[in-house]
Design an enzyme around this catalytic site. Structure first.
Site, PDB file in Angstrom:
ATOM      1  N   TYR A 101      20.845  -4.586 -51.527  1.00 28.43           N
ATOM      2  CA  TYR A 101      19.636  -4.800 -50.723  1.00 28.43           C
ATOM      3  C   TYR A 101      18.487  -5.334 -51.581  1.00 28.43           C
ATOM      4  O   TYR A 101      17.701  -6.167 -51.149  1.00 28.43           O
ATOM      5  CB  TYR A 101      19.215  -3.495 -50.041  1.00 28.43           C
ATOM      6  CG  TYR A 101      20.100  -3.151 -48.866  1.00 28.43           C
ATOM      7  CD1 TYR A 101      19.899  -3.741 -47.622  1.00 28.43           C
ATOM      8  CD2 TYR A 101      21.159  -2.267 -49.003  1.00 28.43           C
ATOM      9  CE1 TYR A 101      20.721  -3.446 -46.549  1.00 28.43           C
ATOM     10  CE2 TYR A 101      21.984  -1.960 -47.942  1.00 28.43           C
ATOM     11  CZ  TYR A 101      21.771  -2.555 -46.714  1.00 28.43           C
ATOM     12  OH  TYR A 101      22.593  -2.274 -45.656  1.00 28.43           O
ATOM     13  N   ARG A 131      24.861   9.240 -39.413  1.00 25.47           N
ATOM     14  CA  ARG A 131      23.821   8.830 -38.463  1.00 25.47           C
ATOM     15  C   ARG A 131      23.778   9.730 -37.223  1.00 25.47           C
ATOM     16  O   ARG A 131      23.527   9.254 -36.110  1.00 25.47           O
ATOM     17  CB  ARG A 131      24.010   7.383 -38.000  1.00 25.47           C
ATOM     18  CG  ARG A 131      23.840   6.349 -39.072  1.00 25.47           C
ATOM     19  CD  ARG A 131      22.392   5.945 -39.226  1.00 25.47           C
ATOM     20  NE  ARG A 131      22.214   5.160 -40.426  1.00 25.47           N
ATOM     21  CZ  ARG A 131      22.176   3.832 -40.466  1.00 25.47           C
ATOM     22  NH1 ARG A 131      22.248   3.151 -39.362  1.00 25.47           N
ATOM     23  NH2 ARG A 131      22.034   3.209 -41.599  1.00 25.47           N
ATOM     24  N   ARG A 177      19.263   6.376 -33.131  1.00 29.19           N
ATOM     25  CA  ARG A 177      18.845   5.691 -31.901  1.00 29.19           C
ATOM     26  C   ARG A 177      19.667   5.995 -30.658  1.00 29.19           C
ATOM     27  O   ARG A 177      19.237   5.709 -29.549  1.00 29.19           O
ATOM     28  CB  ARG A 177      18.865   4.171 -32.140  1.00 29.19           C
ATOM     29  CG  ARG A 177      17.688   3.699 -32.934  1.00 29.19           C
ATOM     30  CD  ARG A 177      17.898   2.295 -33.414  1.00 29.19           C
ATOM     31  NE  ARG A 177      19.018   2.254 -34.336  1.00 29.19           N
ATOM     32  CZ  ARG A 177      19.453   1.145 -34.929  1.00 29.19           C
ATOM     33  NH1 ARG A 177      18.902  -0.012 -34.658  1.00 29.19           N
ATOM     34  NH2 ARG A 177      20.455   1.195 -35.764  1.00 29.19           N
ATOM     35  N   ARG A 196      10.295   8.306 -32.334  1.00 32.64           N
ATOM     36  CA  ARG A 196      10.042   7.122 -33.147  1.00 32.64           C
ATOM     37  C   ARG A 196       8.926   6.275 -32.522  1.00 32.64           C
ATOM     38  O   ARG A 196       8.068   5.739 -33.230  1.00 32.64           O
ATOM     39  CB  ARG A 196      11.309   6.276 -33.301  1.00 32.64           C
ATOM     40  CG  ARG A 196      11.118   5.156 -34.300  1.00 32.64           C
ATOM     41  CD  ARG A 196      12.303   4.223 -34.377  1.00 32.64           C
ATOM     42  NE  ARG A 196      12.468   3.496 -33.137  1.00 32.64           N
ATOM     43  CZ  ARG A 196      13.271   2.447 -32.985  1.00 32.64           C
ATOM     44  NH1 ARG A 196      14.008   2.031 -33.990  1.00 32.64           N
ATOM     45  NH2 ARG A 196      13.375   1.835 -31.828  1.00 32.64           N
ATOM     46  N   ASP A 208      16.392   7.532 -45.542  1.00 33.61           N
ATOM     47  CA  ASP A 208      17.169   6.311 -45.662  1.00 33.61           C
ATOM     48  C   ASP A 208      17.504   6.083 -47.120  1.00 33.61           C
ATOM     49  O   ASP A 208      16.759   6.525 -48.001  1.00 33.61           O
ATOM     50  CB  ASP A 208      16.401   5.107 -45.120  1.00 33.61           C
ATOM     51  CG  ASP A 208      17.355   3.962 -44.829  1.00 33.61           C
ATOM     52  OD1 ASP A 208      17.984   3.960 -43.764  1.00 33.61           O
ATOM     53  OD2 ASP A 208      17.505   3.086 -45.709  1.00 33.61           O
TER      54      ASP A 208
HETATM   55  O1  CP3 Z   1      23.235   9.903 -41.320  1.00 31.28           O
HETATM   56  C1  CP3 Z   1      22.135  10.314 -40.932  1.00 31.28           C
HETATM   57  O2  CP3 Z   1      21.921  10.726 -39.775  1.00 31.28           O
HETATM   58  C2  CP3 Z   1      21.014  10.465 -41.949  1.00 31.28           C
HETATM   59  C3  CP3 Z   1      20.044   9.437 -41.985  1.00 31.28           C
HETATM   60  C4  CP3 Z   1      20.449   8.074 -42.535  1.00 31.28           C
HETATM   61  C5  CP3 Z   1      19.859   6.870 -42.082  1.00 31.28           C
HETATM   62  N1  CP3 Z   1      20.288   5.871 -42.864  1.00 31.28           N
HETATM   63  C6  CP3 Z   1      18.919   6.781 -40.977  1.00 31.28           C
HETATM   64  C7  CP3 Z   1      18.634   5.455 -40.396  1.00 31.28           C
HETATM   65  C8  CP3 Z   1      21.317   7.750 -43.574  1.00 31.28           C
HETATM   66  C9  CP3 Z   1      22.250   8.653 -44.382  1.00 31.28           C
HETATM   67  C10 CP3 Z   1      21.191   6.349 -43.777  1.00 31.28           C
HETATM   68  C11 CP3 Z   1      21.930   5.652 -44.826  1.00 31.28           C
HETATM   69  C12 CP3 Z   1      21.847   4.199 -44.887  1.00 31.28           C
HETATM   70  N2  CP3 Z   1      20.770   3.379 -44.670  1.00 31.28           N
HETATM   71  C13 CP3 Z   1      22.912   3.380 -45.334  1.00 31.28           C
HETATM   72  C14 CP3 Z   1      24.244   3.894 -45.788  1.00 31.28           C
HETATM   73  C15 CP3 Z   1      25.114   4.241 -44.661  1.00 31.28           C
HETATM   74  C16 CP3 Z   1      25.550   3.050 -43.859  1.00 31.28           C
HETATM   75  O3  CP3 Z   1      25.192   3.025 -42.666  1.00 31.28           O
HETATM   76  O4  CP3 Z   1      26.250   2.216 -44.412  1.00 31.28           O
HETATM   77  C17 CP3 Z   1      22.463   2.055 -45.301  1.00 31.28           C
HETATM   78  C18 CP3 Z   1      23.280   0.830 -45.667  1.00 31.28           C
HETATM   79  C19 CP3 Z   1      21.105   2.070 -44.898  1.00 31.28           C
HETATM   80  C20 CP3 Z   1      20.182   0.928 -44.789  1.00 31.28           C
HETATM   81  C21 CP3 Z   1      19.728   0.785 -43.404  1.00 31.28           C
HETATM   82  N3  CP3 Z   1      18.812   1.616 -42.814  1.00 31.28           N
HETATM   83  C22 CP3 Z   1      20.120  -0.173 -42.456  1.00 31.28           C
HETATM   84  C23 CP3 Z   1      21.141  -1.268 -42.701  1.00 31.28           C
HETATM   85  C24 CP3 Z   1      19.403   0.098 -41.277  1.00 31.28           C
HETATM   86  C25 CP3 Z   1      19.390  -0.689 -39.998  1.00 31.28           C
HETATM   87  C26 CP3 Z   1      20.600  -0.275 -39.251  1.00 31.28           C
HETATM   88  C27 CP3 Z   1      20.666  -0.877 -37.892  1.00 31.28           C
HETATM   89  O5  CP3 Z   1      21.688  -0.572 -37.278  1.00 31.28           O
HETATM   90  O6  CP3 Z   1      19.725  -1.559 -37.447  1.00 31.28           O
HETATM   91  C28 CP3 Z   1      18.624   1.238 -41.504  1.00 31.28           C
HETATM   92  C29 CP3 Z   1      17.745   1.911 -40.537  1.00 31.28           C
HETATM   93  C30 CP3 Z   1      18.107   3.297 -40.166  1.00 31.28           C
HETATM   94  N4  CP3 Z   1      18.453   4.270 -41.061  1.00 31.28           N
HETATM   95  C31 CP3 Z   1      18.084   3.864 -38.862  1.00 31.28           C
HETATM   96  C32 CP3 Z   1      18.383   5.216 -39.009  1.00 31.28           C
HETATM   97  C33 CP3 Z   1      18.402   6.270 -37.927  1.00 31.28           C
HETATM   98  C34 CP3 Z   1      17.702   3.130 -37.586  1.00 31.28           C
HETATM   99  C35 CP3 Z   1      16.223   3.015 -37.609  1.00 31.28           C
HETATM  100  C36 CP3 Z   1      15.635   2.778 -36.250  1.00 31.28           C
HETATM  101  O7  CP3 Z   1      15.629   1.634 -35.799  1.00 31.28           O
HETATM  102  O8  CP3 Z   1      15.156   3.767 -35.666  1.00 31.28           O
END
Ligand code: CP3
Length: 361
Positions: free
Chosen positions: A154, A27, A31, A40, A77
């Site tokens: 999911y 990540r 954010r 965003r 994602d």
């Molecule tokens: O690592 C990186 O920078 C690459 C981008 C990336 C994102 N998600 C961007 C993202 C990667 C590799 C992921 C993987 C991802 N997504 C996983 C596996 C890794 C982990 O964290 O366990 C999972 C389970 C997801 C599913 C997902 N996507 C969730 C649970 C969420 C919400 C997270 C939260 O904290 O609210 C997301 C959204 C997400 N994916 C964001 C980002 C930057 C935040 C989106 C936003 O609000 O702008």
């Protein structure tokens, strides 16, 4: 003959000697960066960012402009696969991801649309191609997918979950149906990762974020078995370049003895296991380790506490590795938390380089 990679991150994943321990952060675009929040807001939503290759490229590059990271990770994602399968992904502020059409019945599994799926994910491959042009081979690009089990979580829960009881109900009462879903996802993920490599990804990573909620036996049967299938079937080289892969099961430290057997290049570990102990368990010079700073420390710690922990992690690895940092990729044990101060990230990245340069290669 495969060509030697110029990238320190690729070299470390292949256990070649490196001038220092490379670092990237899960990540790393997100954010905690004000420029991400601004973009965003302009795009209207997170998914709009993901689905627009130009914006997704810009976000992928944002952390590289600030920090001396050793790699870029595709901005996307893991849930874009089930979205493309027709489950319709959306995000609710402070609640995380949701599916408008989660899987509720066996018929939903049978009806899952997996044909022609890659063409619905063209925006991902376009982003990869764009990023590669911008990177100009100065840094490697990491592509990724969720693991079959984590995506299934999911898809069956309809979103995030605390107890995973929907998927556990399938697992314990209808394992045949769950296997059917995991098989479908595995086939798609193999195609998806290979297409990412063909579009230019230099490294690929499998995020098995929820494998750790399973019992020992269930992890082997419902998660690791499919990770193995994927690792067996993804490109190991492309256009004479080695393409290393990384497998990350959060909570998987207890299963390193099993994970080490699936033939991945690297295992990602979270912060609950000592990295030196992990190195001793894998006891091989064929397998790299990635990790494992607690993201909570980066969010709430100061320079003194971060430094102490980085020193401890680097030393625990090198002590177990005959004084050498070879085969270690520094990362967090999970994604950066949104409240993290970017100054701490800058400090961490430079510190890892500085301290590891002092160890022998
Ligand atoms: O690592 C990186 O920078 C690459 C981008 C990336 C994102 N998600 C961007 C993202 C990667 C590799 C992921 C993987 C991802 N997504 C996983 C596996 C890794 C982990 O964290 O366990 C999972 C389970 C997801 C599913 C997902 N996507 C969730 C649970 C969420 C919400 C997270 C939260 O904290 O609210 C997301 C959204 C997400 N994916 C964001 C980002 C930057 C935040 C989106 C936003 O609000 O702008």
């Amino acid at each position: 003959m495969t060509k030697l990679s110029p990238h320190i991150l690729v070299q470390a994943l292949l256990l070649q000697p490196t001038v220092y321990t490379p670092i990237w952060l899960m990540r790393q675009a997100g954010r905690y960066l004000p420029e991400y929040r601004k973009l965003r807001a302009e795009a209207g939503s997170f998914l709009n960012l993901c689905k627009n290759p130009e914006l997704a490229t810009e976000v992928t590059l944002q952390p590289l402009k600030r920090f001396n990271l050793d790699g870029a990770i595709l901005f996307s994602d893991i849930l874009v696969i089930p979205d493309a399968m027709g489950l319709d992904l959306y995000f609710v502020e402070n609640e995380g991801p949701k599916f408008a059409k989660p899987i509720l019945t066996l018929l939903d599994i049978d009806n899952l649309n997996v044909s022609n799926l890659l063409s619905k994910l063209d925006y991902v491959f376009d982003t990869i191609k764009n990023v590669k042009v911008k990177l100009n081979n100065q840094l490697p690009l990491i592509g990724f997918s969720g693991s079959p089990f984590t995506l299934a979580c999911y898809m069956l829960e309809g979103g995030s979950s605390k107890s995973y009881l929907s998927i556990k109900k399938w697992l314990y009462t209808n394992p045949v149906a769950l296997h059917k879903l995991l098989e479908k996802l595995t086939a798609v993920i193999i195609l998806y990762l290979n297409a990412q490599i063909e579009a230019g990804a230099d490294i690929v990573m499998l995020f098995d974020s929820w494998g750790g909620v399973l019992s020992d036996a269930a992890y082997a049967e419902f998660s690791l078995f499919y990770l193995q299938k994927i690792v067996n079937n993804i490109h190991k080289t492309y256009q004479n370049q080695a393409i290393p892969n990384i497998v990350f099961s959060k909570g998987g430290g207890v299963w390193l003895n099993q994970i080490k057997q699936i033939g991945a290049n690297a295992i990602g570990v979270d912060w609950t296991i000592n990295l030196g102990v992990a190195k001793q368990i894998i006891s091989t010079n064929q397998l790299a380790l990635q990790g494992n700073l607690d993201p909570g420390l980066l969010a709430v710690g100061d320079k003194i506490s971060i430094r102490l922990e980085v020193e401890r992690i680097l030393a625990s690895y090198t002590e177990a590795n005959h004084g050498s940092h070879s085969g270690h990729v520094f990362n967090l044990g999970h994604g950066i938390l949104p409240m993290t101060n970017p100054d701490n990230v800058a400090y961490l990245v430079d510190l890892v380089h500085e301290l590891s340069s002092g160890f022998t290669a």
